[in-house]
Write a protein that holds these residues in place. Structure first.
Motif, short mmCIF file in Angstrom:
data_model
loop_
_atom_site.label_atom_id
_atom_site.label_comp_id
_atom_site.label_asym_id
_atom_site.label_seq_id
_atom_site.Cartn_x
_atom_site.Cartn_y
_atom_site.Cartn_z
N PHE A 41 99.70 -0.60 1.40
CA PHE A 41 99.50 -0.26 0.01
C PHE A 41 100.23 -1.02 -0.70
O PHE A 41 101.69 -1.17 -0.80
N GLU A 75 95.91 11.61 2.31
CA GLU A 75 94.77 10.61 2.05
C GLU A 75 95.31 8.90 2.07
O GLU A 75 94.55 8.27 2.30
N LEU A 76 96.54 9.13 1.40
CA LEU A 76 97.08 7.56 1.34
C LEU A 76 97.61 7.19 2.91
O LEU A 76 97.28 5.74 3.08
N GLU A 102 101.17 1.31 -9.74
CA GLU A 102 100.06 1.63 -8.68
C GLU A 102 100.30 2.93 -7.82
O GLU A 102 99.45 3.48 -7.57
N LEU A 103 101.68 2.97 -7.66
CA LEU A 103 102.16 4.13 -6.54
C LEU A 103 102.18 5.25 -7.66
O LEU A 103 101.85 6.50 -7.23
N GLU A 109 100.77 6.06 -10.59
CA GLU A 109 99.48 6.60 -11.10
C GLU A 109 98.54 7.12 -9.79
O GLU A 109 97.49 7.83 -10.17
N TYR A 110 98.80 6.47 -8.71
CA TYR A 110 97.98 7.21 -7.59
C TYR A 110 98.32 8.67 -7.60
O TYR A 110 97.44 9.53 -7.05
N ARG A 162 97.48 14.48 -1.16
CA ARG A 162 97.50 12.92 -1.65
C ARG A 162 98.17 12.11 -0.66
O ARG A 162 97.75 10.93 -0.56
#
Length: 253
Positions: A239, A228-229, A153-154, A156-157, A225
């Motif tokens: 997250f 944004e996160l 998940e992280l 591919e973020y 990014r």
């Protein structure tokens, strides 16, 4: 709450040497596998006569197991990263272990049939033929490996979809490779475990420390990014990702 800039600056400045994640206490969590690798390793070390720990990191996990189970008469550990070599030496020498610099590529710097126990926690790659070579007949390999699509998940973020990488590290494949090297797999268990990152500093620290997750990661490269996160975590909470782990034990006939 601290600003994005403050959290980033703090996470960039802290040391990431060794394999101790206590800096993340209160900032990130990861559920642990049900089997308790360190406790099980301690029991095996307590009955071994000659043991080798491959890719020991900073030696923290092995040291904890040694304190529970005692040190075999012969104990060696390998590691490739210089900061971890120094840390592992400081931890393991007082407990009776010797730490050997090794590039994490075959061959292992030991003679055939030198050990009755080989262990590893989260090796980058298991070279099964080498493991089989250094084990004595009747000896065993006991390890906890990273499983498929761990924390993706992280990953591919930041990197986008990784379909080919998702297929790697499968326990059934590694079990077959162990068998092809002449080992008999006697235990194989796998679990997926919840992780939470509660602030952007925790994300930065994790990616600086576990460098193969997002190769070439730097704050400058992924600044947008990360911002944004950070906004996402502030708005929606931690997250969430999932780590993959599998326990594998194999014997040499």
């Amino acid at each position: 709450m601290r600003t994005f800039e403050e959290l980033i600056a703090e996470a960039e400045s802290v040391s990431v040497d060794g394999w101790d994640f206590s800096w993340l206490d209160g900032r990130a969590t990861e559920d642990r596998p049900s089997w308790g690798y360190q406790r099980l390793l301690a029991g095996r070390l307590g009955t071994a006569t000659a043991a080798l720990d491959i890719q020991t990191g900073g030696g923290e996990v092995l040291a904890g197991a040694l304190r529970q189970g005692g040190c075999p008469p012969v104990l060696a550990a390998t590691e490739s990263w210089p900061p971890n070599l120094a840390r592992a030496t400081r931890l393991l020498h007082p407990l009776g272990g010797v730490v050997v610099a090794d590039p994490d590529e075959p061959p292992l710097p030991f003679a055939d049939e030198a050990f009755d126990l080989v262990s590893s926690r989260h090796p980058v790659r298991a070279f099964w033929s080498e493991i089989a070579r250094v084990l004595r007949p009747g000896g065993g390999y006991f390890a906890q490996h990273v499983g498929p699509a761990s924390v993706f998940e992280l990953v591919e973020y930041f990197l986008g979809p990784q379909p080919e990488a998702r297929e790697g590290r499968r326990p059934e494949v590694e079990s077959a490779e162990a068998g092809a090297a002449g080992l008999e797999v006697v235990d194989l268990r796998s679990e997926r475990l919840r992780m939470e990152f509660r602030d952007i500093g925790a994300v930065v620290y994790f990616l600086r420390k576990v460098i193969w997750m997002v190769p070439g990661f730097t704050v400058a490269r992924y600044h947008d990014r990360l911002r944004e996160l950070d906004a996402l975590i502030r708005a929606e909470g931690p997250f969430v990702a999932h780590s993959a782990r599998f326990l594998i034990e194999a014997r040499k006939p």
